[in-house]
Motif scaffolding. Structure first.
Motif, PDB file in Angstrom:
ATOM      1  N   VAL A 252       0.870  -1.232  -0.093  1.00 20.21           N
ATOM      2  CA  VAL A 252       0.046  -0.015  -0.028  1.00 20.21           C
ATOM      3  C   VAL A 252       0.915   1.268   0.083  1.00 20.21           C
ATOM      4  CG1 VAL A 252      -1.709   1.385   1.297  1.00 20.21           C
ATOM      5  CG2 VAL A 252      -1.747  -1.337   1.380  1.00 20.21           C
ATOM      6  N   ALA A 253       0.516   2.275  -0.995  1.00 22.83           N
ATOM      7  CA  ALA A 253       1.516   3.237  -1.119  1.00 22.83           C
ATOM      8  C   ALA A 253       0.430   4.872  -0.744  1.00 22.83           C
ATOM      9  CB  ALA A 253       2.386   3.378  -2.389  1.00 22.83           C
ATOM     10  N   ILE A 254       0.439   5.340   0.134  1.00 17.06           N
ATOM     11  CA  ILE A 254      -0.269   6.658   0.451  1.00 17.06           C
ATOM     12  C   ILE A 254       0.762   7.578  -0.191  1.00 17.06           C
ATOM     13  CG2 ILE A 254      -1.539   7.976   2.045  1.00 17.06           C
ATOM     14  CD1 ILE A 254      -2.904   5.305   1.560  1.00 17.06           C
ATOM     15  N   GLY A 255       0.113   8.469  -1.125  1.00 12.03           N
ATOM     16  CA  GLY A 255       0.780   9.393  -1.594  1.00 12.03           C
ATOM     17  C   GLY A 255       0.451  10.742  -1.371  1.00 12.03           C
ATOM     18  N   ASN A 256      -0.640  10.916  -0.807  1.00  9.23           N
ATOM     19  CA  ASN A 256      -1.233  12.147  -0.453  1.00  9.23           C
ATOM     20  C   ASN A 256      -2.292  12.364   0.710  1.00  9.23           C
ATOM     21  OD1 ASN A 256      -3.924  11.740  -1.831  1.00  9.23           O
ATOM     22  ND2 ASN A 256      -2.692  11.973  -3.789  1.00  9.23           N
ATOM     23  N   ASP A 257      -2.799  13.295   0.839  1.00  7.01           N
ATOM     24  CA  ASP A 257      -3.572  13.204   2.009  1.00  7.01           C
ATOM     25  C   ASP A 257      -5.166  12.626   1.674  1.00  7.01           C
ATOM     26  OD1 ASP A 257      -1.569  14.434   3.566  1.00  7.01           O
ATOM     27  OD2 ASP A 257      -2.272  16.599   3.346  1.00  7.01           O
ATOM     28  N   GLY A 258      -5.370  13.120   0.514  1.00  5.97           N
ATOM     29  CA  GLY A 258      -6.793  12.603  -0.132  1.00  5.97           C
ATOM     30  C   GLY A 258      -6.819  10.889   0.088  1.00  5.97           C
ATOM     31  N   GLN A 259      -5.673  10.517  -0.396  1.00  6.99           N
ATOM     32  CA  GLN A 259      -5.775   8.712  -0.171  1.00  6.99           C
ATOM     33  C   GLN A 259      -5.663   8.361   1.100  1.00  6.99           C
ATOM     34  OE1 GLN A 259      -1.928   8.241  -2.459  1.00  6.99           O
ATOM     35  NE2 GLN A 259      -3.105   8.888  -4.281  1.00  6.99           N
ATOM     36  N   TRP A 260      -5.000   9.165   1.981  1.00 12.22           N
ATOM     37  CA  TRP A 260      -5.178   8.858   3.321  1.00 12.22           C
ATOM     38  C   TRP A 260      -6.532   8.784   4.046  1.00 12.22           C
ATOM     39  CZ3 TRP A 260      -2.911   6.534   7.426  1.00 12.22           C
ATOM     40  CH2 TRP A 260      -3.382   6.694   8.651  1.00 12.22           C
ATOM     41  N   LYS A 261      -7.314   9.809   3.539  1.00 15.96           N
ATOM     42  CA  LYS A 261      -8.708   9.961   3.888  1.00 15.96           C
ATOM     43  C   LYS A 261      -9.574   8.906   3.447  1.00 15.96           C
ATOM     44  CE  LYS A 261     -12.672  13.129   4.147  1.00 15.96           C
ATOM     45  NZ  LYS A 261     -13.459  12.121   3.826  1.00 15.96           N
ATOM     46  N   ARG A 262      -9.399   8.566   2.280  1.00 20.34           N
ATOM     47  CA  ARG A 262     -10.181   7.306   1.718  1.00 20.34           C
ATOM     48  C   ARG A 262      -9.642   6.189   2.326  1.00 20.34           C
ATOM     49  NH1 ARG A 262      -8.927  10.287  -3.066  1.00 20.34           N
ATOM     50  NH2 ARG A 262      -7.346   8.557  -3.769  1.00 20.34           N
ATOM     51  N   LEU A 263      -8.444   6.011   2.903  1.00 25.93           N
ATOM     52  CA  LEU A 263      -8.180   4.638   3.643  1.00 25.93           C
ATOM     53  C   LEU A 263      -8.806   4.877   4.916  1.00 25.93           C
ATOM     54  CD1 LEU A 263      -6.162   2.300   3.787  1.00 25.93           C
ATOM     55  CD2 LEU A 263      -4.751   3.575   4.949  1.00 25.93           C
ATOM     56  N   CYS A 264      -8.890   5.615   5.683  1.00 24.95           N
ATOM     57  CA  CYS A 264      -9.755   5.968   7.275  1.00 24.95           C
ATOM     58  C   CYS A 264     -11.204   5.845   6.809  1.00 24.95           C
ATOM     59  CB  CYS A 264      -9.082   7.298   7.573  1.00 24.95           C
ATOM     60  SG  CYS A 264      -7.351   7.273   8.073  1.00 24.95           S
ATOM     61  N   ASP A 265     -11.745   6.154   5.483  1.00 23.47           N
ATOM     62  CA  ASP A 265     -13.270   5.957   5.491  1.00 23.47           C
ATOM     63  C   ASP A 265     -13.349   4.587   5.362  1.00 23.47           C
ATOM     64  OD1 ASP A 265     -13.613   8.832   5.759  1.00 23.47           O
ATOM     65  OD2 ASP A 265     -13.540   9.136   3.406  1.00 23.47           O
ATOM     66  N   LEU A 266     -12.601   3.511   5.111  1.00 26.65           N
ATOM     67  CA  LEU A 266     -12.911   2.172   5.130  1.00 26.65           C
ATOM     68  C   LEU A 266     -13.059   1.681   6.618  1.00 26.65           C
ATOM     69  CD1 LEU A 266     -10.090   0.951   2.508  1.00 26.65           C
ATOM     70  CD2 LEU A 266     -12.524   1.265   2.059  1.00 26.65           C
ATOM     71  N   ALA A 267     -14.263   1.087   6.705  1.00 27.04           N
ATOM     72  CA  ALA A 267     -14.622   0.692   8.004  1.00 27.04           C
ATOM     73  C   ALA A 267     -13.421  -0.045   8.851  1.00 27.04           C
ATOM     74  CB  ALA A 267     -15.734  -0.449   7.874  1.00 27.04           C
ATOM     75  N   PRO A 268     -12.642  -0.942   8.322  1.00 24.14           N
ATOM     76  CA  PRO A 268     -11.478  -1.585   9.080  1.00 24.14           C
ATOM     77  C   PRO A 268     -10.448  -0.657   9.589  1.00 24.14           C
ATOM     78  CG  PRO A 268     -12.081  -2.982   7.199  1.00 24.14           C
ATOM     79  CD  PRO A 268     -12.766  -1.578   7.073  1.00 24.14           C
ATOM     80  N   PHE A 269     -10.326   0.526   8.749  1.00 31.28           N
ATOM     81  CA  PHE A 269      -9.094   1.351   8.982  1.00 31.28           C
ATOM     82  C   PHE A 269      -9.603   2.701   9.724  1.00 31.28           C
ATOM     83  CE2 PHE A 269      -8.200  -1.556   5.635  1.00 31.28           C
ATOM     84  CZ  PHE A 269      -6.849  -1.843   5.904  1.00 31.28           C
ATOM     85  N   ALA A 270     -11.079   2.834  10.081  1.00 32.40           N
ATOM     86  CA  ALA A 270     -11.467   4.013  10.805  1.00 32.40           C
ATOM     87  C   ALA A 270     -10.885   4.404  11.970  1.00 32.40           C
ATOM     88  CB  ALA A 270     -12.946   3.896  10.864  1.00 32.40           C
ATOM     89  N   GLY A 271     -10.192   3.271  12.625  1.00 30.62           N
ATOM     90  CA  GLY A 271      -9.628   4.018  13.838  1.00 30.62           C
ATOM     91  C   GLY A 271      -8.204   4.532  13.671  1.00 30.62           C
ATOM     92  N   LEU A 272      -7.834   4.581  12.330  1.00 31.18           N
ATOM     93  CA  LEU A 272      -6.462   5.299  12.090  1.00 31.18           C
ATOM     94  C   LEU A 272      -6.628   6.702  12.133  1.00 31.18           C
ATOM     95  CD1 LEU A 272      -5.125   2.964   9.343  1.00 31.18           C
ATOM     96  CD2 LEU A 272      -4.470   3.055  11.577  1.00 31.18           C
TER      97      LEU A 272
END
Length: 398
Positions: A252-272
């Motif tokens: 997994v490669a998060i290259g910007n803040d928008g991608q980080w937000k979309r990752l955190c919007d996924l239920a398993p990763f909400a706690g991040l």
């Protein structure tokens, strides 16, 4: 555009890879390989004898892929008569390009230096690959040595582990690509000026040119951690890593803040999601905790489940594939080049770097050592009697 003719004194990988790219274009590529009448040694390119036997003793597995679609001429360049043959080939076959990857200290003695060949054919394009260029004429170099010298090994591997070679011979391939690009440019310039060119590719310099994310940092007051091994993590972007699943790994490669937000919007990763992690700078300060948290989350998910989740969220990712899985990728399967062994077996090779309309995908099997010596010399006007004389003088093989 008419097919060009390239004569190349080549061995190992860097230059054969460069001339392979010209063979992919349908150009005539004639490899010159060393011949000596002395007994006791293997003749020609040492790579012929590396790997499992594919066709015969001098066409083993490591030699096949870089040398499809080429011709082979065995020639003794240590003798003046052999050098005269090479010079006649260049002139009579109207060679556009001459290439070599031997030590620069040997150029003149073998009659292959640019001034000599320019006198024979004024518009010749000459290209040579060496470890450090003509300023260091006696320095030998192979890919791993230059990886070490250019800092690649110091950047590869775990932070607490030993310096590590990259898994692909990137310096050899980089040098070959530089020859390919520079020759194409020189041909375009020659079409306008009528002038040939001399191209010297230093493997070290070519490799260092890719250090644009590290070398400039020296003058920016960077910390050592910004220019050292970081395993599978990116030194700047967080989070980036190979994360375990229940049945493999996913990168997994998060290259910007928008991608980080979309990752955190996924239920398993909400706690991040935390305010201090909304920017890459903030995530950099919390790097270790973020990596540990994601590691713990992904190891509870299957690879296909995680991949589908990340795909829907448009988060950059990829399962870590084996080489057989890479060969089977739908995006590559129809683009693989092929050849046929002398026994009739179809062999799939790597794809070409780019697709060009009308280009071939199938190429002749690599030649035996010196296989085309007679036919190429005949093309240059050597009669059967001429060739018999050359064989008697140990200039070409019997």
């Amino acid at each position: 555009m008419k097919p060009r003719t390239i004569i190349s004194l080549e061995q190992a990988l860097s230059l054969p890879y460069a001339t392979l790219r010209f063979a992919h274009l349908g150009w005539r590529v004639i490899r010159i390989e060393a011949f000596t009448a002395e007994d006791g040694g293997l003749q020609g390119d040492p790579n012929r004898y590396v790997g499992s036997m594919v066709a015969d003793s001098d066409r083993r597995s490591y030699f096949i892929a870089p040398n499809v679609g080429k011709e082979s001429v065995a020639l003794n360049l240590k003798q003046k008569e052999g050098r005269d043959v090479l010079h006649r080939l260049i002139k009579s076959l109207d060679a556009d390009v001459f290439c070599c990857n031997t030590l620069p200290s040997r150029y003149k003695g073998l009659g292959i230096d640019y001034p000599t060949l320019k006198d024979i054919k004024p518009d010749i394009i000459w290209a040579g690959i060496s470890a450090m260029g003509p300023d260091y004429p006696g320095v030998p170099g192979y890919d791993p040595v230059v990886q070490a010298m250019a800092g690649y090994m110091d950047l590869t591997g775990s932070a607490d582990g030993a310096p590590t070679l990259m898994g692909v011979p990137v310096v050899d391939l980089k040098a070959g690509d530089e020859v390919y690009a520079a020759v194409c440019l020189a041909l375009a310039e020659r079409a306008e000026t009528g002038e040939g060119a001399e191209i010297n590719v230093s493997m070290l310099q070519a490799a260092a040119s890719w250090q644009l994310t590290t070398l400039p940092l020296l003058d920016f007051g960077a910390q050592p951690a910004e220019m050292s091994r970081s395993g599978n993590e990116h030194r700047k972007f967080v989070p980036t890593n190979a994360y375990p699943t229940t049945d493999g790994y996913v990168f997994v490669a998060i290259g910007n803040d928008g991608q980080w937000k979309r990752l955190c919007d996924l239920a398993p990763f909400a706690g991040l999601a935390r305010p201090e992690r909304m920017t890459n700078e903030g995530r950099g300060r919390d790097r270790e905790a973020i990596q540990a948290e994601i590691w713990a989350l992904t190891r509870t998910l299957g690879t296909s489940e995680l991949v589908e989740m990340l795909r829907q969220a448009t988060v950059p990712h990829a399962p870590i594939l084996t080489i057989p899985q890479v060969q089977a990728l739908p995006a590559l399967a129809d683009r693989l080049t092929t050849t046929i062994t002398p026994e009739g077996k179809r062999v799939r090779l790597q794809p070409k770097a780019i697709d060009r309309q009308g280009d071939a995908f199938h190429f002749a099997f690599p030649p035996r050592y010196g296989e085309h010596t007679g036919s190429v010399l005949a093309d240059a006007g050597y009669t059967a009697a001429d060739q018999a004389s050359l064989r008697a003088s140990a200039i070409i093989p019997t």
